[in-house]
Design a protein around this motif. Structure first.
Motif: not given
Lengths: 92, 195
Positions: B95-112
Motif C-alpha cells: 500500500a505504501v509503495l502504491v501510494r508512493r508510485r501514485v505520488l511520483t506519477a503525478a510529478a513526472p519521474a523517469p520510468a526506470a
C-alpha cells in the motif's frame, strides 16, 4: 554427571523435561517420509532435526514448483469444467 | 497412497465401538481440515485468476498457498500467526509503495527510476528485515538444545521467538499442514491438467 545436574537445575526453573523433548522429537521422526521405510528405531535427535530441515526445504521447493505449474495451468485451462471437477471432488 | 486417512485394521476380533468412533472422528476431522484448506486456497486462486496480472501469478499463488495454510490452521498456532503477520506486513508495504508510485506519477519521474525504486525498496525491506532479525533478542537456549535447532528456527515461520520445546511442537504441526497443502496443490494440478 553433568547432564543429571543440569536436568535438576532445569526442573527447578521450568517444567520441561528431557522426556518431553524426546517425546516431541520422536513425534517429528514419525512425520518424516523415511519413517515408514525404517523400523521405528529411535534416530539421534540431531539426525531427526537435520532430516526435518531437509524435508521442510523440499516441501518449500515443491510449493514453489506447484505454484508455477498452477499459474501456467490457470492461464490455459478452461475454468468452467475445472470448477465442476473441483466441486465434484470436494463434495465426494 | 499411504493409509494415513484410513483406520488401521484392529488386532482384536471385537473392536470396541469407542475405538471405531475415535477413528471415524479423526478421519472426519482430517477431511474437514482438508476441506478448509481447499476452501481458502481455491478462493484465493479464483481471485488471482480474475485480478492478478500474468507475470505476478506464480509469486502470488505461492504466497496464497502459505496464507491459506495459515488461515486454515487458525490463530492458535504460532507459525500460522507468524505467516499471517508477514502477509499483513507485506500488504501494508505494498500500500505504501502504491501510494508512493501514485505520488511520483503525478510529478513526472523517469520510468526506470520508478521501477528501480520498487526493486530498491524491496531489497531495502529484506535487508532491514534481516537486520531486525539479527538484532532481535533471542530466547535463552536450553542446555540440551542441539545446534541444528537454529536451522529449524529459520525454516519454521516465527521460529526465532520460540523456545526449543515449542519449536518442536510447532514444527510438527507446520510439517503436517505443509504436507496437506502440497497434496492439495498437486491434486489441483492433476485436475487442471487432465480434463
Amino acid at each position: 554427571m553433568s547432564s543429571r545436574r543440569s536436568r535438576s537445575r532445569q526442573s527447578g526453573s521450568s517444567r520441561i523435561t528431557d522426556e518431553q523433548i524426546s517425546d516431541l522429537v520422536s513425534k517429528l521422526q514419525d512425520l518424516l517420509p523415511e519413517a515408514r521405510l525404517r523400523s521405528n528405531d529411535r534416530m539421534p535427535s540431531s539426525r531427526v532435526l537435520q532430516e526435518t530441515c531437509n524435508y521442510i526445504r523440499s516441501l518449500h521447493r515443491e510449493v514453489d514448483d506447484l505454484s508455477e505449474r498452477l499459474s501456467e495451468l490457470l492461464a490455459t485451462s478452461d475454468m468452467s469444467s475445472a470448477q465442476a471437477a473441483i466441486i465434484r471432488s470436494l463434495l465426494m | 497412497m499411504d493409509g494415513k486417512r484410513t483406520t488401521p485394521p484392529h488386532p482384536n476380533p471385537n473392536p470396541s465401538s469407542a475405538a471405531l468412533q475415535a477413528g471415524a472422528a479423526a478421519a472426519a476431522a482430517e477431511s474437514s481440515k482438508a476441506r478448509m484448506l481447499a476452501f481458502h486456497f481455491l478462493r484465493a486462486l479464483s481471485r488471482i485468476h480474475r485480478v492478478t496480472p500474468v507475470r505476478r501469478r506464480t509469486r502470488t499463488i505461492r504466497r496464497a498457498a502459505y496464507s491459506s495454510m495459515a488461515r486454515a490452521a487458525g490463530p492458535r498456532r504460532a507459525w500460522s500467526r507468524a505467516l499471517l503477520g508477514q502477509a499483513r506486513a507485506r500488504r501494508a508495504r505494498r500500500a505504501v509503495l502504491v501510494r508512493r508510485r501514485v505520488l511520483t506519477a503525478a510529478a513526472p519521474a523517469p520510468a526506470a527510476g520508478g521501477g528501480g525504486g520498487r526493486f530498491i525498496a524491496a531489497g531495502g525491506e529484506t535487508s532491514a528485515a534481516a537486520a531486525a532479525a539479527a538484532s532481535r533478542v533471542l530466547p535463552p537456549r536450553q542446555a540440551g538444545e542441539p545446534p541444528r535447532a537454529d536451522a529449524l528456527r529459520r525454516l519454521v515461520p516465527g521460529g526465532d521467538a520460540m523456545e526449543y520445546c515449542s519449536l518442536l511442537d510447532e514444527t510438527a504441526d507446520y510439517l503436517r499442514s505443509l504436507r496437506a497443502q502440497v497434496q492439495l496443490m498437486q491434486g489441483l494440478v492433476d485436475l487442471f491438467s487432465c480434463q
